[in-house]
Design an enzyme around this catalytic site. Structure first.
Site, mmCIF file in Angstrom:
data_model
loop_
_atom_site.group_PDB
_atom_site.id
_atom_site.type_symbol
_atom_site.label_atom_id
_atom_site.label_comp_id
_atom_site.label_asym_id
_atom_site.label_seq_id
_atom_site.Cartn_x
_atom_site.Cartn_y
_atom_site.Cartn_z
ATOM 1 N N GLY A 1 51.076 -29.014 -30.657
ATOM 2 C CA GLY A 1 51.725 -29.416 -29.425
ATOM 3 C C GLY A 1 53.226 -29.238 -29.384
ATOM 4 O O GLY A 1 53.866 -29.593 -28.395
ATOM 5 N N GLY B 1 54.801 -26.350 -29.456
ATOM 6 C CA GLY B 1 55.157 -25.099 -28.805
ATOM 7 C C GLY B 1 55.142 -23.895 -29.718
ATOM 8 O O GLY B 1 55.855 -22.917 -29.481
ATOM 9 N N LYS B 2 54.300 -23.920 -30.759
ATOM 10 C CA LYS B 2 54.202 -22.768 -31.664
ATOM 11 C C LYS B 2 53.796 -21.511 -30.920
ATOM 12 O O LYS B 2 54.397 -20.461 -31.071
ATOM 13 C CB LYS B 2 53.172 -23.041 -32.771
ATOM 14 C CG LYS B 2 53.558 -24.082 -33.770
ATOM 15 C CD LYS B 2 52.544 -24.177 -34.888
ATOM 16 C CE LYS B 2 51.136 -24.422 -34.381
ATOM 17 N NZ LYS B 2 50.987 -25.704 -33.715
ATOM 18 N N THR B 3 52.723 -21.632 -30.131
ATOM 19 C CA THR B 3 52.212 -20.454 -29.427
ATOM 20 C C THR B 3 53.235 -19.924 -28.434
ATOM 21 O O THR B 3 53.474 -18.714 -28.364
ATOM 22 C CB THR B 3 50.889 -20.788 -28.713
ATOM 23 O OG1 THR B 3 49.913 -21.156 -29.689
ATOM 24 C CG2 THR B 3 50.373 -19.591 -27.935
ATOM 25 N N SER B 4 53.852 -20.815 -27.662
ATOM 26 C CA SER B 4 54.869 -20.378 -26.694
ATOM 27 C C SER B 4 56.025 -19.687 -27.408
ATOM 28 O O SER B 4 56.505 -18.630 -26.969
ATOM 29 C CB SER B 4 55.393 -21.573 -25.901
ATOM 30 O OG SER B 4 54.369 -22.185 -25.157
ATOM 31 N N THR C 1 48.063 -24.879 -21.009
ATOM 32 C CA THR C 1 47.423 -24.648 -22.298
ATOM 33 C C THR C 1 46.602 -25.841 -22.775
ATOM 34 O O THR C 1 45.435 -25.675 -23.164
ATOM 35 C CB THR C 1 48.469 -24.229 -23.341
ATOM 36 O OG1 THR C 1 49.081 -23.008 -22.919
ATOM 37 C CG2 THR C 1 47.830 -24.024 -24.696
ATOM 38 N N ASP D 1 44.570 -19.339 -35.383
ATOM 39 C CA ASP D 1 44.202 -20.702 -35.006
ATOM 40 C C ASP D 1 42.772 -20.719 -34.462
ATOM 41 O O ASP D 1 42.461 -19.970 -33.532
ATOM 42 C CB ASP D 1 45.167 -21.199 -33.924
ATOM 43 C CG ASP D 1 45.042 -22.690 -33.652
ATOM 44 O OD1 ASP D 1 43.978 -23.252 -33.944
ATOM 45 O OD2 ASP D 1 46.000 -23.276 -33.140
#
Length: 593
Positions: free
Chosen positions: A23, A25-28, A505, A50
């Site tokens: 949560g 913001g790794k992906t962003s 997300t 992931d």
């Protein structure tokens, strides 16, 4: 003031790993970095490892195990290493050469040995290692970015090469619960090369992503230290979601800004010496190429509508607790994407039930849990526990050896002890503890804060496979394991509370979670929207922008839950301790907060 993170102006290594608490913001951050580097002319591959990947939601396209061009971008390819797909390909690779050569009974045994959740782990790691050590792939791209899973899974993933190479070098019997060791033995060089690449500071950078809050900062420090110990020394820290200025007359804005300043003042020692960068808080959901291009910029905000949540769409948390009590539910799970507040919601539900006179056991199966931080101590009606994988592993190994000491000779015990050193034994031990935890529901209400979605589903979906494995190792299936599936599938006994944020997300992941649970016949009813700005009175431009963006997702969640939606406002103070949690269960209406 921290330096702004600007990838296109930085000298970055070929391999970049983005990790941190769920949560944050790794992906962003990984996606925006990939877009920035690709826009600057670099050839970039973005890979998710992931189990609950969100790459497809961010880019709005389907992805597979194999790299494909990102729609609307030059120089950027993406791949999603889905563990189940990887496991199927791995099993086909392992079993295929023996079909038609060995008897069908032997083939069936091999397939059964390769049916467990541990096979999914090792198969996904094979894919990961192959990409990390593929020289042709390395020459094709300037940068390969890995959007890794939440920290607990990442640590397991990155520690697997050491664990498996150690196990393989000691093994002499040629078989384990993963199937014929010959197939794994052939991978030893691959694993060693992967470890070497991870440890090479000229090749690999660990990008620790965090939020300016105490819990994710502590998690980043823990990940930094543990990954440093296995050789990944080249690290940097990114603090995502920084509110750059404060609207002093706005109480929410002042509280938000003050909390992040205090958190950074207490920056853990383990990350103080790292290069530290910031990313400003965005007033929009991070989906689509254009939003990703502006992710690192100071946002310009133009409010074109008022935030206005229809109070008939949502209920306070008290309503959910009343419903659980009236139906006599005995097992309650909180599930959802990492970082949405499952631990806090689970703790609040436990406190609400205890306030109604019920005995409650609150526990977590999350390796990265901070349950003790949220509910600081037990009470007369609440007991607390945590399933610690290492503790459960030792307990399980001793139990299995004790059960078999009289029925096996010296060689048999030596073989069993060796077999129990395989890393997948830890998964079995955790599963046993999970079953015992649910068994407590016969005499108290059990509230379980579960791990992030992908790990949770692997745990729950593996039930029947673990029946076989536990019977093989221990000689009998314990009563708690026999009772587990019927309990999980009984809507009069079990309920799953899906926790999410009013953002794209977390919503998409929660929606997929509910579909998976329905396929497993595990009942869900309530959805909880946590940390909502839409039901606060903030007038801050950035925070109001986020509140407006939430409204679409509140409507979507109301529809998905068939009206069974709880909404919890963003809190100006960290919710810690019994009394703070108790106030969550007493709010009459979200608009009165």
């Amino acid at each position: 003031m921290l330096n702004r993170f600007e990838p296109k102006s930085m000298s970055l290594t070929p391999y970049l790993f983005f990790t941190g608490k769920g949560g944050v913001g790794k992906t962003s951050t990984a996606c925006a970095t990939a877009v920035s580097l690709a826009d600057s002319g670099k050839r970039v591959l973005l890979v998710s490892t992931d189990p609950a990947s969100n790459l497809q939601d961010v880019f709005g396209m389907e992805l597979s195990n194999h790299p494909v061009p990102v729609i609307g971008m030059k120089n950027l390819d993406a791949a999603n290493l889905d563990p189940e797909t990887a496991a199927n390909e791995y099993k086909a690779e392992m079993v295929g050469p023996y079909r038609g050569v060995l008897p069908d009974t032997v083939i069936a045994t091999m397939e059964e040995q390769l049916s467990g959740a541990c096979t999914v782990e090792i198969a996904a790691f094979n894919e990961f290692s192959s990409m990390l050590t593929n020289q042709e792939l390395r020459e094709q791209y300037d940068h390969i970015l890995f959007d890794t899973a939440p920290t607990g899974h990442t640590l397991r993933l990155l520690q697997l090469p050491t664990a498996w190479s150690g196990f393989l070098s000691e093994s002499t019997h040629g078989a384990s619960c993963l199937g014929p060791l010959a197939g794994l033995e052939a991978k030893k060089t691959l694993y060693e090369d992967a470890v070497q690449t991870l440890s090479d500071s000229n090749e690999t950078t660990l990008v620790l992503v965090t939020r300016p809050d105490d819990s994710p900062l502590k998690e980043a420090a823990r990940a930094s230290q543990e990954l440093g110990e296995i050789g990944i020394q080249n690290q940097l820290l990114i603090v995502n979601g920084m509110l750059s200025s404060v609207m002093e007359q706005d109480t929410v804005s002042s509280a938000f800004y003050g909390r992040q300043v205090r958190a950074l003042e207490k920056l853990p020692e383990a990350v103080q010496q790292l290069p530290i960068y910031q990313i400003p808080l965005a007033p929009f959901n991070i989906t689509g190429i254009e939003h990703l291009r502006h992710f690192f910029d100071a946002p310009e905000v133009s409010l074109v509508q008022e935030k206005n949540v229809n109070p008939s769409l949502v209920f306070p948390l008290q309503h959910l607790i009343d419903d659980m009590e009236s139906k006599g539910i005995r097992v309650i799970f909180t599930m959802g994407k990492g970082g949405v507040g499952k631990t806090t919601v689970a703790s609040a539900i436990a406190v609400g039930l205890a306030e109604r006179g019920h005995r409650v056991h609150l526990s977590t199966t999350d390796p990265a849990s901070h349950l003790s931080h949220v509910l600081e101590q037990e009470t007369d009606n609440i007991t607390v526990s945590c399933i610690d994988p290492k503790v459960e592993l030792e307990r399980y190994k001793q139990e299995v050896l004790e059960q078999n000491k009289d029925s096996l000779d010296e060689d048999g015990l030596a073989y069993l002890e060796e077999d129990l050193r395989s890393p997948c034994t830890e998964e079995i031990a955790v599963f046993r503890a999970f079953a015992n935890l649910v068994e407590r529901s016969s005499h108290e209400i059990v509230v379980i804060d579960t791990a992030p979605t992908g790990h949770t589903l692997l745990l729950l979906d593996a039930t029947e496979e673990y029946h076989k494995e536990i019977a093989r190792s221990a000689g009998a299936i314990p009563a708690a394991v026999q009772h587990l599936l019927p309990r999980l599938r009984d809507p009069n006994e079990t309920s799953v509370v899906i926790v999410t944020l009013a953002e794209a997300t977390p919503y998409y992941e929660a929606f997929r979670l509910e579909q998976d649970l329905q396929r497993a016949s595990i009942p869900t009813k309530w959805w909880t929207i946590n940390q909502s700005f839409a039901v606060t009175d903030t007038m801050d431009p950035i925070l109001s922008g986020r509140a407006i963006a939430e409204q679409e997702w509140i409507q979507q969640i109301h529809k998905a839950s068939e009206g069974n939606t709880v909404i919890i406002p963003w809190e100006s103070k960290e919710v810690v301790g019994y009394d703070s949690l108790k106030t969550w269960t007493e709010v009459v209406s979200p608009n009165e907060v």
